[in-house]
Design a protein around this motif. Structure first.
Motif, mmCIF file in Angstrom:
data_model
loop_
_atom_site.group_PDB
_atom_site.id
_atom_site.type_symbol
_atom_site.label_atom_id
_atom_site.label_comp_id
_atom_site.label_asym_id
_atom_site.label_seq_id
_atom_site.Cartn_x
_atom_site.Cartn_y
_atom_site.Cartn_z
ATOM 1 N N ALA A 10 0.835 -1.209 0.000
ATOM 2 C CA ALA A 10 0.000 0.000 0.000
ATOM 3 C C ALA A 10 0.868 1.256 0.000
ATOM 4 C CB ALA A 10 -0.944 -0.009 1.198
ATOM 5 N N ARG A 11 1.943 1.239 0.756
ATOM 6 C CA ARG A 11 2.849 2.406 0.788
ATOM 7 C C ARG A 11 3.578 2.584 -0.546
ATOM 8 N NH1 ARG A 11 1.831 4.705 5.249
ATOM 9 N NH2 ARG A 11 1.737 3.635 7.242
ATOM 10 N N GLU A 12 3.948 1.481 -1.194
ATOM 11 C CA GLU A 12 4.602 1.559 -2.503
ATOM 12 C C GLU A 12 3.653 2.129 -3.558
ATOM 13 O OE1 GLU A 12 5.875 -2.463 -3.113
ATOM 14 O OE2 GLU A 12 7.758 -2.166 -2.024
ATOM 15 N N VAL A 13 2.401 1.698 -3.534
ATOM 16 C CA VAL A 13 1.412 2.226 -4.484
ATOM 17 C C VAL A 13 1.193 3.715 -4.235
ATOM 18 C CG1 VAL A 13 -1.002 2.104 -5.220
ATOM 19 C CG2 VAL A 13 0.296 0.001 -4.864
ATOM 20 N N THR A 14 1.136 4.094 -2.970
ATOM 21 C CA THR A 14 0.997 5.513 -2.626
ATOM 22 C C THR A 14 2.144 6.318 -3.225
ATOM 23 O OG1 THR A 14 -0.144 5.013 -0.557
ATOM 24 C CG2 THR A 14 0.910 7.168 -0.717
ATOM 25 N N GLU A 15 3.365 5.865 -3.003
ATOM 26 C CA GLU A 15 4.538 6.594 -3.493
ATOM 27 C C GLU A 15 4.579 6.639 -5.018
ATOM 28 O OE1 GLU A 15 7.670 8.985 -3.537
ATOM 29 O OE2 GLU A 15 6.501 8.439 -1.774
ATOM 30 N N ARG A 16 4.271 5.530 -5.666
ATOM 31 C CA ARG A 16 4.266 5.491 -7.140
ATOM 32 C C ARG A 16 3.278 6.491 -7.716
ATOM 33 N NH1 ARG A 16 4.781 -0.239 -7.274
ATOM 34 N NH2 ARG A 16 2.538 -0.361 -7.203
ATOM 35 N N ASN A 17 2.110 6.559 -7.104
ATOM 36 C CA ASN A 17 1.092 7.480 -7.602
ATOM 37 C C ASN A 17 1.455 8.931 -7.321
ATOM 38 O OD1 ASN A 17 -1.522 6.262 -8.836
ATOM 39 N ND2 ASN A 17 -0.788 4.802 -7.328
ATOM 40 N N ARG A 18 2.092 9.187 -6.203
ATOM 41 C CA ARG A 18 2.543 10.565 -5.930
ATOM 42 C C ARG A 18 3.624 10.995 -6.921
ATOM 43 N NH1 ARG A 18 -0.411 12.333 -2.070
ATOM 44 N NH2 ARG A 18 -0.874 11.172 -0.183
ATOM 45 N N ARG A 19 4.533 10.076 -7.260
ATOM 46 C CA ARG A 19 5.562 10.397 -8.266
ATOM 47 C C ARG A 19 4.937 10.594 -9.640
ATOM 48 N NH1 ARG A 19 8.551 6.141 -5.916
ATOM 49 N NH2 ARG A 19 8.080 4.895 -7.755
ATOM 50 N N ALA A 20 3.895 9.847 -9.950
ATOM 51 C CA ALA A 20 3.242 9.940 -11.252
ATOM 52 C C ALA A 20 2.557 11.288 -11.458
ATOM 53 C CB ALA A 20 2.234 8.812 -11.419
ATOM 54 N N MET A 21 2.329 12.017 -10.395
ATOM 55 C CA MET A 21 1.666 13.323 -10.498
ATOM 56 C C MET A 21 2.654 14.462 -10.743
ATOM 57 S SD MET A 21 -1.158 12.960 -7.422
ATOM 58 C CE MET A 21 -0.253 14.125 -6.491
ATOM 59 N N SER A 22 3.917 14.171 -10.931
ATOM 60 C CA SER A 22 4.925 15.232 -10.988
ATOM 61 C C SER A 22 5.036 15.913 -12.353
ATOM 62 C CB SER A 22 6.287 14.675 -10.574
ATOM 63 O OG SER A 22 6.703 13.699 -11.510
ATOM 64 N N PHE A 23 4.229 15.524 -13.325
ATOM 65 C CA PHE A 23 4.320 16.142 -14.651
ATOM 66 C C PHE A 23 3.399 17.360 -14.736
ATOM 67 C CE2 PHE A 23 0.769 13.243 -14.920
ATOM 68 C CZ PHE A 23 -0.153 13.897 -15.717
ATOM 69 N N GLU A 24 3.692 18.230 -15.694
ATOM 70 C CA GLU A 24 2.856 19.398 -15.938
ATOM 71 C C GLU A 24 1.734 19.003 -16.897
ATOM 72 O OE1 GLU A 24 2.737 22.535 -14.733
ATOM 73 O OE2 GLU A 24 4.226 21.818 -13.293
ATOM 74 N N PRO A 25 0.490 19.191 -16.496
ATOM 75 C CA PRO A 25 -0.619 18.813 -17.372
ATOM 76 C C PRO A 25 -0.687 19.712 -18.608
ATOM 77 C CG PRO A 25 -1.441 19.869 -15.384
ATOM 78 C CD PRO A 25 0.036 19.730 -15.229
ATOM 79 N N GLU A 26 -0.995 19.089 -19.731
ATOM 80 C CA GLU A 26 -1.108 19.841 -20.981
ATOM 81 C C GLU A 26 -2.549 19.987 -21.440
ATOM 82 O OE1 GLU A 26 1.504 18.349 -23.968
ATOM 83 O OE2 GLU A 26 3.199 18.259 -22.593
ATOM 84 N N ASP A 27 -3.436 19.144 -20.909
ATOM 85 C CA ASP A 27 -4.839 19.221 -21.302
ATOM 86 C C ASP A 27 -5.708 18.626 -20.194
ATOM 87 O OD1 ASP A 27 -4.530 16.451 -21.533
ATOM 88 O OD2 ASP A 27 -4.328 16.519 -23.708
ATOM 89 N N ASN A 28 -7.006 18.551 -20.466
ATOM 90 C CA ASN A 28 -7.941 18.038 -19.458
ATOM 91 C C ASN A 28 -7.713 16.569 -19.138
ATOM 92 O OD1 ASN A 28 -9.177 20.498 -19.172
ATOM 93 N ND2 ASN A 28 -10.842 20.040 -20.579
ATOM 94 N N ILE A 29 -7.251 15.811 -20.118
ATOM 95 C CA ILE A 29 -6.973 14.400 -19.876
ATOM 96 C C ILE A 29 -5.843 14.264 -18.862
ATOM 97 C CG2 ILE A 29 -6.147 12.245 -20.909
ATOM 98 C CD1 ILE A 29 -7.669 13.084 -23.460
ATOM 99 N N ASP A 30 -4.804 15.081 -19.019
ATOM 100 C CA ASP A 30 -3.708 15.061 -18.043
ATOM 101 C C ASP A 30 -4.202 15.459 -16.655
ATOM 102 O OD1 ASP A 30 -1.936 14.285 -19.997
ATOM 103 O OD2 ASP A 30 -0.970 16.243 -20.207
ATOM 104 N N ASP A 31 -5.095 16.436 -16.607
ATOM 105 C CA ASP A 31 -5.671 16.828 -15.312
ATOM 106 C C ASP A 31 -6.407 15.654 -14.674
ATOM 107 O OD1 ASP A 31 -4.755 19.458 -15.366
ATOM 108 O OD2 ASP A 31 -6.569 20.210 -16.352
ATOM 109 N N ASP A 32 -7.168 14.918 -15.493
ATOM 110 C CA ASP A 32 -7.889 13.750 -14.988
ATOM 111 C C ASP A 32 -6.924 12.690 -14.470
ATOM 112 O OD1 ASP A 32 -10.283 14.947 -15.626
ATOM 113 O OD2 ASP A 32 -10.588 13.798 -17.478
ATOM 114 N N ILE A 33 -5.828 12.490 -15.187
ATOM 115 C CA ILE A 33 -4.829 11.503 -14.766
ATOM 116 C C ILE A 33 -4.247 11.900 -13.406
ATOM 117 C CG2 ILE A 33 -2.528 10.570 -15.266
ATOM 118 C CD1 ILE A 33 -3.336 10.721 -18.277
ATOM 119 N N LYS A 34 -3.921 13.171 -13.253
ATOM 120 C CA LYS A 34 -3.364 13.633 -11.979
ATOM 121 C C LYS A 34 -4.367 13.468 -10.836
ATOM 122 C CE LYS A 34 -0.237 16.844 -11.733
ATOM 123 N NZ LYS A 34 0.644 17.981 -11.810
ATOM 124 N N VAL A 35 -5.637 13.762 -11.101
ATOM 125 C CA VAL A 35 -6.672 13.594 -10.081
ATOM 126 C C VAL A 35 -6.805 12.126 -9.706
ATOM 127 C CG1 VAL A 35 -9.168 13.739 -9.661
ATOM 128 C CG2 VAL A 35 -7.958 15.690 -10.627
#
Length: 65
Positions: A10-35
């Protein structure tokens, strides 16, 4: 799977998902991915906390012989 392994996972999944949010969104799809990544990280973080609490309670419970 042991309780400790579940907590670690559970902690590894948490960390992976937090790292996955580090990109700059370019469109609404990216915003959805970050959410979605944030929601997944938050849920797994809560799960890890509950599992830690369960582990604590299990350690306090009398053992049956």
């Amino acid at each position: 799977m042991t309780l400790d392994e579940a907590i670690l996972h559970a902690r590894e999944v948490t960390e992976r998902n937090r790292r996955a949010m580090s990109f700059e969104p370019e469109d609404n799809i990216d915003d959805d991915i970050k959410v979605n990544c944030l929601n997944c990280a938050t849920q797994h973080e809560q799960l890890a906390e509950w599992l830690e609490e369960l582990k604590m309670y299990k350690s306090l419970a009398p053992r049956e012989l």
